[in-house]
Design a protein around this motif. Sequence first.
Motif, PDB file in Angstrom:
ATOM      1  N   GLU A 122      30.919  44.021  35.992  1.00  0.00           N
ATOM      2  CA  GLU A 122      32.152  44.966  35.223  1.00  0.00           C
ATOM      3  C   GLU A 122      33.291  46.138  35.924  1.00  0.00           C
ATOM      4  OE1 GLU A 122      33.269  41.839  31.085  1.00  0.00           O
ATOM      5  OE2 GLU A 122      32.266  43.624  30.613  1.00  0.00           O
ATOM      6  N   ALA A 123      31.925  47.199  35.889  1.00  0.00           N
ATOM      7  CA  ALA A 123      32.899  48.145  35.873  1.00  0.00           C
ATOM      8  C   ALA A 123      32.919  48.319  37.395  1.00  0.00           C
ATOM      9  CB  ALA A 123      31.337  49.552  35.553  1.00  0.00           C
ATOM     10  N   GLN A 124      32.304  47.982  38.237  1.00  0.00           N
ATOM     11  CA  GLN A 124      32.560  47.408  39.825  1.00  0.00           C
ATOM     12  C   GLN A 124      33.444  46.664  40.203  1.00  0.00           C
ATOM     13  OE1 GLN A 124      28.879  48.785  42.263  1.00  0.00           O
ATOM     14  NE2 GLN A 124      27.140  48.340  40.217  1.00  0.00           N
ATOM     15  N   GLY A 125      34.578  45.767  39.509  1.00  0.00           N
ATOM     16  CA  GLY A 125      35.008  44.458  39.848  1.00  0.00           C
ATOM     17  C   GLY A 125      33.907  43.471  40.360  1.00  0.00           C
ATOM     18  N   ALA A 126      33.238  42.949  39.757  1.00  0.00           N
ATOM     19  CA  ALA A 126      32.157  42.446  40.968  1.00  0.00           C
ATOM     20  C   ALA A 126      32.391  41.135  39.840  1.00  0.00           C
ATOM     21  CB  ALA A 126      30.534  42.234  41.048  1.00  0.00           C
ATOM     22  N   VAL A 127      32.746  41.013  38.087  1.00  0.00           N
ATOM     23  CA  VAL A 127      33.197  39.945  37.604  1.00  0.00           C
ATOM     24  C   VAL A 127      34.693  40.103  36.716  1.00  0.00           C
ATOM     25  CG1 VAL A 127      30.739  39.172  37.557  1.00  0.00           C
ATOM     26  CG2 VAL A 127      31.477  40.596  35.915  1.00  0.00           C
ATOM     27  N   THR A 128      34.727  39.050  35.680  1.00  0.00           N
ATOM     28  CA  THR A 128      36.188  38.974  35.042  1.00  0.00           C
ATOM     29  C   THR A 128      35.486  39.710  33.922  1.00  0.00           C
ATOM     30  OG1 THR A 128      36.258  36.886  35.428  1.00  0.00           O
ATOM     31  CG2 THR A 128      37.377  38.174  36.894  1.00  0.00           C
ATOM     32  N   SER A 129      33.955  38.623  33.610  1.00  0.00           N
ATOM     33  CA  SER A 129      33.969  39.060  31.884  1.00  0.00           C
ATOM     34  C   SER A 129      32.547  38.817  32.190  1.00  0.00           C
ATOM     35  CB  SER A 129      34.143  37.682  31.270  1.00  0.00           C
ATOM     36  OG  SER A 129      34.224  37.518  29.657  1.00  0.00           O
ATOM     37  N   GLY A 130      32.247  39.329  31.718  1.00  0.00           N
ATOM     38  CA  GLY A 130      30.546  40.294  31.390  1.00  0.00           C
ATOM     39  C   GLY A 130      29.792  39.267  30.249  1.00  0.00           C
ATOM     40  N   ALA A 131      30.682  39.187  29.612  1.00  0.00           N
ATOM     41  CA  ALA A 131      30.185  38.150  28.407  1.00  0.00           C
ATOM     42  C   ALA A 131      30.128  36.591  29.170  1.00  0.00           C
ATOM     43  CB  ALA A 131      31.120  37.954  27.090  1.00  0.00           C
ATOM     44  N   ILE A 132      31.225  36.092  29.542  1.00  0.00           N
ATOM     45  CA  ILE A 132      30.854  34.512  30.109  1.00  0.00           C
ATOM     46  C   ILE A 132      29.085  34.885  31.327  1.00  0.00           C
ATOM     47  CG2 ILE A 132      31.642  33.004  31.463  1.00  0.00           C
ATOM     48  CD1 ILE A 132      34.309  33.623  30.582  1.00  0.00           C
ATOM     49  N   LEU A 133      29.366  36.064  31.468  1.00  0.00           N
ATOM     50  CA  LEU A 133      28.086  36.017  32.872  1.00  0.00           C
ATOM     51  C   LEU A 133      26.639  35.907  31.570  1.00  0.00           C
ATOM     52  CD1 LEU A 133      27.515  38.468  35.881  1.00  0.00           C
ATOM     53  CD2 LEU A 133      25.648  38.457  33.733  1.00  0.00           C
ATOM     54  N   ARG A 134      26.838  36.328  30.753  1.00  0.00           N
ATOM     55  CA  ARG A 134      25.256  36.241  29.708  1.00  0.00           C
ATOM     56  C   ARG A 134      24.929  34.859  28.619  1.00  0.00           C
ATOM     57  NH1 ARG A 134      28.612  41.310  28.344  1.00  0.00           N
ATOM     58  NH2 ARG A 134      29.040  40.211  26.241  1.00  0.00           N
ATOM     59  N   ILE A 135      26.588  34.642  28.786  1.00  0.00           N
ATOM     60  CA  ILE A 135      26.227  33.158  28.219  1.00  0.00           C
ATOM     61  C   ILE A 135      25.737  32.276  29.317  1.00  0.00           C
ATOM     62  CG2 ILE A 135      27.165  30.908  26.972  1.00  0.00           C
ATOM     63  CD1 ILE A 135      29.763  33.677  26.133  1.00  0.00           C
ATOM     64  N   GLY A 136      26.371  32.504  30.296  1.00  0.00           N
ATOM     65  CA  GLY A 136      25.944  31.434  31.901  1.00  0.00           C
ATOM     66  C   GLY A 136      24.390  31.733  31.624  1.00  0.00           C
ATOM     67  N   ALA A 137      23.798  32.982  31.071  1.00  0.00           N
ATOM     68  CA  ALA A 137      22.602  33.214  32.446  1.00  0.00           C
ATOM     69  C   ALA A 137      21.654  32.796  31.094  1.00  0.00           C
ATOM     70  CB  ALA A 137      22.364  34.458  32.488  1.00  0.00           C
ATOM     71  N   ASP A 138      22.187  32.785  29.692  1.00  0.00           N
ATOM     72  CA  ASP A 138      21.321  32.364  28.688  1.00  0.00           C
ATOM     73  C   ASP A 138      21.221  31.642  28.477  1.00  0.00           C
ATOM     74  OD1 ASP A 138      20.847  35.406  27.121  1.00  0.00           O
ATOM     75  OD2 ASP A 138      22.501  34.499  26.268  1.00  0.00           O
ATOM     76  N   TYR A 139      22.719  29.960  28.908  1.00  0.00           N
ATOM     77  CA  TYR A 139      22.292  28.643  28.526  1.00  0.00           C
ATOM     78  C   TYR A 139      21.620  28.521  29.507  1.00  0.00           C
ATOM     79  CZ  TYR A 139      24.723  23.777  28.877  1.00  0.00           C
ATOM     80  OH  TYR A 139      24.395  21.990  28.980  1.00  0.00           O
ATOM     81  N   THR A 140      21.360  28.868  30.804  1.00  0.00           N
ATOM     82  CA  THR A 140      20.652  28.338  31.874  1.00  0.00           C
ATOM     83  C   THR A 140      19.043  28.800  31.981  1.00  0.00           C
ATOM     84  OG1 THR A 140      20.779  29.991  33.159  1.00  0.00           O
ATOM     85  CG2 THR A 140      22.574  27.700  33.472  1.00  0.00           C
ATOM     86  N   ASP A 141      18.876  29.966  30.101  1.00  0.00           N
ATOM     87  CA  ASP A 141      17.290  29.974  30.975  1.00  0.00           C
ATOM     88  C   ASP A 141      16.941  30.982  31.523  1.00  0.00           C
ATOM     89  OD1 ASP A 141      17.433  28.945  27.860  1.00  0.00           O
ATOM     90  OD2 ASP A 141      16.701  26.375  29.014  1.00  0.00           O
ATOM     91  N   LYS A 142      18.032  32.095  31.719  1.00  0.00           N
ATOM     92  CA  LYS A 142      17.277  33.199  32.929  1.00  0.00           C
ATOM     93  C   LYS A 142      17.643  34.360  32.367  1.00  0.00           C
ATOM     94  CE  LYS A 142      18.317  30.482  37.255  1.00  0.00           C
ATOM     95  NZ  LYS A 142      19.431  30.125  38.289  1.00  0.00           N
ATOM     96  N   THR A 143      18.149  34.435  31.537  1.00  0.00           N
ATOM     97  CA  THR A 143      18.105  36.143  30.390  1.00  0.00           C
ATOM     98  C   THR A 143      17.137  36.792  30.525  1.00  0.00           C
ATOM     99  OG1 THR A 143      20.058  35.372  29.757  1.00  0.00           O
ATOM    100  CG2 THR A 143      18.857  37.473  28.907  1.00  0.00           C
ATOM    101  N   ALA A 144      16.116  35.895  30.289  1.00  0.00           N
ATOM    102  CA  ALA A 144      14.364  36.638  30.338  1.00  0.00           C
ATOM    103  C   ALA A 144      13.879  37.048  31.719  1.00  0.00           C
ATOM    104  CB  ALA A 144      13.268  35.626  29.098  1.00  0.00           C
ATOM    105  N   LEU A 145      14.542  36.223  32.385  1.00  0.00           N
ATOM    106  CA  LEU A 145      14.035  36.416  34.273  1.00  0.00           C
ATOM    107  C   LEU A 145      14.467  37.342  35.097  1.00  0.00           C
ATOM    108  CD1 LEU A 145      13.768  32.162  34.883  1.00  0.00           C
ATOM    109  CD2 LEU A 145      12.107  33.685  34.237  1.00  0.00           C
ATOM    110  N   LEU A 146      15.019  38.677  34.361  1.00  0.00           N
ATOM    111  CA  LEU A 146      15.459  39.448  35.033  1.00  0.00           C
ATOM    112  C   LEU A 146      14.988  40.403  35.821  1.00  0.00           C
ATOM    113  CD1 LEU A 146      18.609  41.260  35.740  1.00  0.00           C
ATOM    114  CD2 LEU A 146      17.893  42.430  33.804  1.00  0.00           C
ATOM    115  N   LYS A 147      14.895  40.822  37.028  1.00  0.00           N
ATOM    116  CA  LYS A 147      14.397  41.635  37.939  1.00  0.00           C
ATOM    117  C   LYS A 147      14.952  42.722  37.773  1.00  0.00           C
ATOM    118  CE  LYS A 147      10.616  37.978  38.014  1.00  0.00           C
ATOM    119  NZ  LYS A 147      11.841  36.997  37.823  1.00  0.00           N
ATOM    120  N   ALA A 148      13.788  44.220  38.409  1.00  0.00           N
ATOM    121  CA  ALA A 148      14.023  44.993  38.444  1.00  0.00           C
ATOM    122  C   ALA A 148      14.486  45.208  39.809  1.00  0.00           C
ATOM    123  CB  ALA A 148      13.329  46.342  38.467  1.00  0.00           C
TER     124      ALA A 148
END
Length: 390
Positions: free
Chosen positions: A59-85
């Motif tokens: 959000e700070a870098q202007g790459a997404v309009t809503s961080g909340a929607i990104l998080r909901i989408g990641a949760d809905y597709t079961d990818k939140t726990a797959l975040l990689k460094a």
Amino acid sequence: MWRNIASNAVTFLIVGLFLLGGMVLWGKSQYQSDGPLAEAICLQVRSGSNMRAVSRDLEAQGAVTSGAILRIGADYTDKTALLKAGSFLVEPGASMQEIVDTVTRGGASTCGTEVIYRIGVNRVGVQVRELDPTTNAFVDVADFQPGVEETPAVFAEKTALPDTRFRVALAEGVTSWQVVEALKAVDLLDGDVTELPAEGALAPDSYDFRPGGDRMEILDRMRAAQEELVAAAWAARDPGLPVETPEELLTLASIIEKETGVPDERGQVASVFVNRLNAGMRLQTDPTVIYGITKGQGVLGRGLRRSELRAETPWNTYVIDGLPPTPIANPGRQSLMAAAQPDETDFVFFVADGTGGHAFAETLDEHNSNVARWRQIEAEQADTGGTSNN
């Protein structure tokens, strides 16, 4: 009255369901649609981070309009726990869905800092470079020879970053001894090299590693890669070649590798050696003589003496018939395929032509003319302070 209340409740429920469905569809559209990013960025995901922190950074870098929607989408597709460094290149207009896929897919970082240990025939260097996301091109931060030049401060700074990518890159034509000695000098690696790999057994390529990685493990990967390349070249070889085993094909490829650095010439150089072997002529190639002197341990650094051209070693193809007993370097894919599928020519001679390539000939008279022309070029280069291309 109760009937009216029930009817109104059902109505509100239906309206609410429609509104909820509309919001879901709108959120899905936002998640999958092109994003607002105008220029590419390099997104850094620190070890131990989470999707909330990543979404706020985006959000700070202007790459997404809503961080909340990104998080909901990641949760809905079961990818939140797959975040990689790592460091990940986010392209202009990338959707939230594409960004989530990028930061959860895994694998090597796609942007940020790289430290590359380049093992060349004449030089071992360390290159520190960073990807400029706006141009998608790497920019050198430092380039130095360890043990020869002072290590720049930026090297320690960049190697300390958690998302820096490390690679060892082998040039075509290096010897196994050169590779081992270079790996021994990489302080970021651990483990002893318990055996010197056979000459020709290592595939020139780029190999990722992590600080603390084992040297033998990297060598094993190089060996496995070369086995695959040799097997593929052997399976694709032309019928009637004067080589009887994959090992002989590897030896021929190593000689081709050392004789020319011009990709388009490899097939012609291969044809010369194949024609000579078929005709019972000695190969008479200088790199084999040099290998008989150095055994692959470093660069000769001078021209060959006449006595060395006449000296009997197992690799001196001015003295021995046929191929030497082992490869003389580690050839790459192109030289292996040139050995397996040489050009169809009647050439049996070649000599440097002064451009970095070679002049080929079918007859001795033609070859002698090419040699005379090359000697003239050498003399002119010497008069003007130039250097030989041979």
